[in-house]
Design an enzyme around this catalytic site. Structure first.
Site, PDB file in Angstrom:
ATOM      1  N   HIS A   1      -4.789   6.540   7.828  1.00 58.06           N
ATOM      2  CA  HIS A   1      -4.103   5.098   6.942  1.00 58.06           C
ATOM      3  C   HIS A   1      -2.852   5.139   5.953  1.00 58.06           C
ATOM      4  O   HIS A   1      -2.698   6.596   5.598  1.00 58.06           O
ATOM      5  CB  HIS A   1      -5.809   4.976   6.220  1.00 58.06           C
ATOM      6  CG  HIS A   1      -5.132   3.525   5.289  1.00 58.06           C
ATOM      7  ND1 HIS A   1      -4.040   2.890   4.806  1.00 58.06           N
ATOM      8  CD2 HIS A   1      -5.739   2.157   6.010  1.00 58.06           C
ATOM      9  CE1 HIS A   1      -4.254   2.059   4.451  1.00 58.06           C
ATOM     10  NE2 HIS A   1      -5.218   1.191   4.629  1.00 58.06           N
TER      11      HIS A   1
ATOM     12  N   HIS B   1       1.215  -1.130   0.184  1.00 58.06           N
ATOM     13  CA  HIS B   1      -0.178   0.284  -0.179  1.00 58.06           C
ATOM     14  C   HIS B   1       0.584   1.196  -0.301  1.00 58.06           C
ATOM     15  O   HIS B   1       0.079   2.029   0.413  1.00 58.06           O
ATOM     16  CB  HIS B   1      -0.785  -0.031   1.052  1.00 58.06           C
ATOM     17  CG  HIS B   1      -0.830  -0.269   2.695  1.00 58.06           C
ATOM     18  ND1 HIS B   1      -0.286  -1.609   2.382  1.00 58.06           N
ATOM     19  CD2 HIS B   1      -0.322   0.412   3.690  1.00 58.06           C
ATOM     20  CE1 HIS B   1      -0.044  -1.720   4.005  1.00 58.06           C
ATOM     21  NE2 HIS B   1       0.566  -0.888   4.359  1.00 58.06           N
TER      22      HIS B   1
ATOM     23  N   GLU C   1      -1.771   4.202   3.253  1.00 58.35           N
ATOM     24  CA  GLU C   1      -1.843   4.320   1.792  1.00 58.35           C
ATOM     25  C   GLU C   1      -1.818   6.034   1.660  1.00 58.35           C
ATOM     26  O   GLU C   1      -1.380   6.380   0.767  1.00 58.35           O
ATOM     27  CB  GLU C   1      -3.338   3.265   1.454  1.00 58.35           C
ATOM     28  CG  GLU C   1      -2.751   3.480   0.378  1.00 58.35           C
ATOM     29  CD  GLU C   1      -4.200   3.144  -0.926  1.00 58.35           C
ATOM     30  OE1 GLU C   1      -4.561   2.345  -0.397  1.00 58.35           O
ATOM     31  OE2 GLU C   1      -5.173   4.048  -1.801  1.00 58.35           O
TER      32      GLU C   1
END
Ligand code: SF4
Length: 277
Positions: free
Chosen positions: A121, A71, A123
């Protein structure tokens, strides 16, 4: 009890590739590291660690062979690796890479960047790094009202690959109305969409759903969110969390799993369920 496993569940293209590249790299290099967890699944990562992978949370010169996770990582790590001549084994998924490229290009052209997704997150943190951490975030529909918009500026919008497809259309509609100069890139990946579509479809046919995934896996949690809206659903990391009484009165049970859930974890759950009368 009839058990139906969703047609699209478990490892997606990007995760499968990352795990297999990591596996090969462990065999190839004596000292091999990954920056952060390779994928969002504790049991899969544990398996790789047992084979020899060392997971580090900061990059150092001694990490001569370093795997960048599926990711994606922040731009500063590419810069560091290049400066210190580290061997980067980059397993960043092509769909995440594409977002990095869009953000880097648009930011360089003078666009303001809006990222739709969970700002904490990894990512999304990685994506934001390609705009020098200057992006604005929309985590949910309500956040669109808090955006700081200047009509003189142009905006490029990207989505976290695992963003909820049901909210996508609504957010796009609001942003188009709110922002004069806007370019929207639908960067939700098809693996996520397929898992979500099939989970939703399955949830409509069964009395109960099980979603298997790691608590750190945002796409697994989103599958659970969607399934729960349709039918009674439970979220589990693995078979150890199941008890027979959970399925009292259930005739038809749907099972799905996030894109980072390994087959062996899904198989353990299915085997357990098959033993329940
Ligand atoms: S969910 Fe999509 S973007 Fe993420 S690793 Fe899998 S294929 Fe790539």
């Amino acid at each position: 009890m009839e058990i139906i496993l969703s047609k699209f569940s478990g490892y997606c293209y990007g995760v499968k590739k990352a795990v297999s590249v990591a596996d090969e790299s462990i065999d190839k290099y004596e000292d091999i590291y990954s920056l952060g967890s390779l994928i969002h699944n504790k049991r899969a990562v544990e398996k790789l660690k047992n084979k020899g992978l060392q997971v580090v949370d900061k990059l150092e010169e001694k990490n001569k062979n370093i795997i960048f996770r599926s990711h994606g990582v922040e731009k500063k790590y590419y810069d560091y690796a290049s400066k210190h001549n580290l061997n980067v084994i980059d397993t960043t998924c092509i769909y995440v890479k594409k977002i990095h490229q869009i953000v880097e290009e648009k930011y360089r052209e003078g666009y303001e960047i809006i990222i739709v997704g969970s700002k904490k997150h990894p990512e999304v943190i990685g994506i934001n790094s390609w705009s020098d951490y200057k992006a604005q975030f929309v985590e949910d529909i309500a956040d669109t009202g808090r955006l700081d918009i200047d009509d003189e500026k142009s905006y490029a919008v990207v989505f976290q690959t695992t963003f909820n497809i049901e909210k996508y259309t609504k957010i796009v509609e609001i942003l188009k109305e709110k922002i004069k100069n806007i370019e929207i890139f639908n960067t939700i990946c098809s693996a996520t969409k397929k898992r979500q579509d099939f989970a939703l479809q399955l949830a409509e046919e069964v009395d109960m759903m099980i979603v298997i995934g790691d608590t750190s896996s945002s796409n697994s949690k989103k599958l659970y969110e969607l399934a729960s809206e349709k039918v009674k659903s439970i979220f589990i990391e693995d078979v150890a969390e199941l008890e027979e009484t959970m399925f009292d009165g259930v005739q038809k049970l749907g099972v799905t799993a996030g894109a980072s859930t390994p087959d062996f974890v899904i198989d353990e759950v299915i085997d357990y369920l098959k033993k329940i009368d």
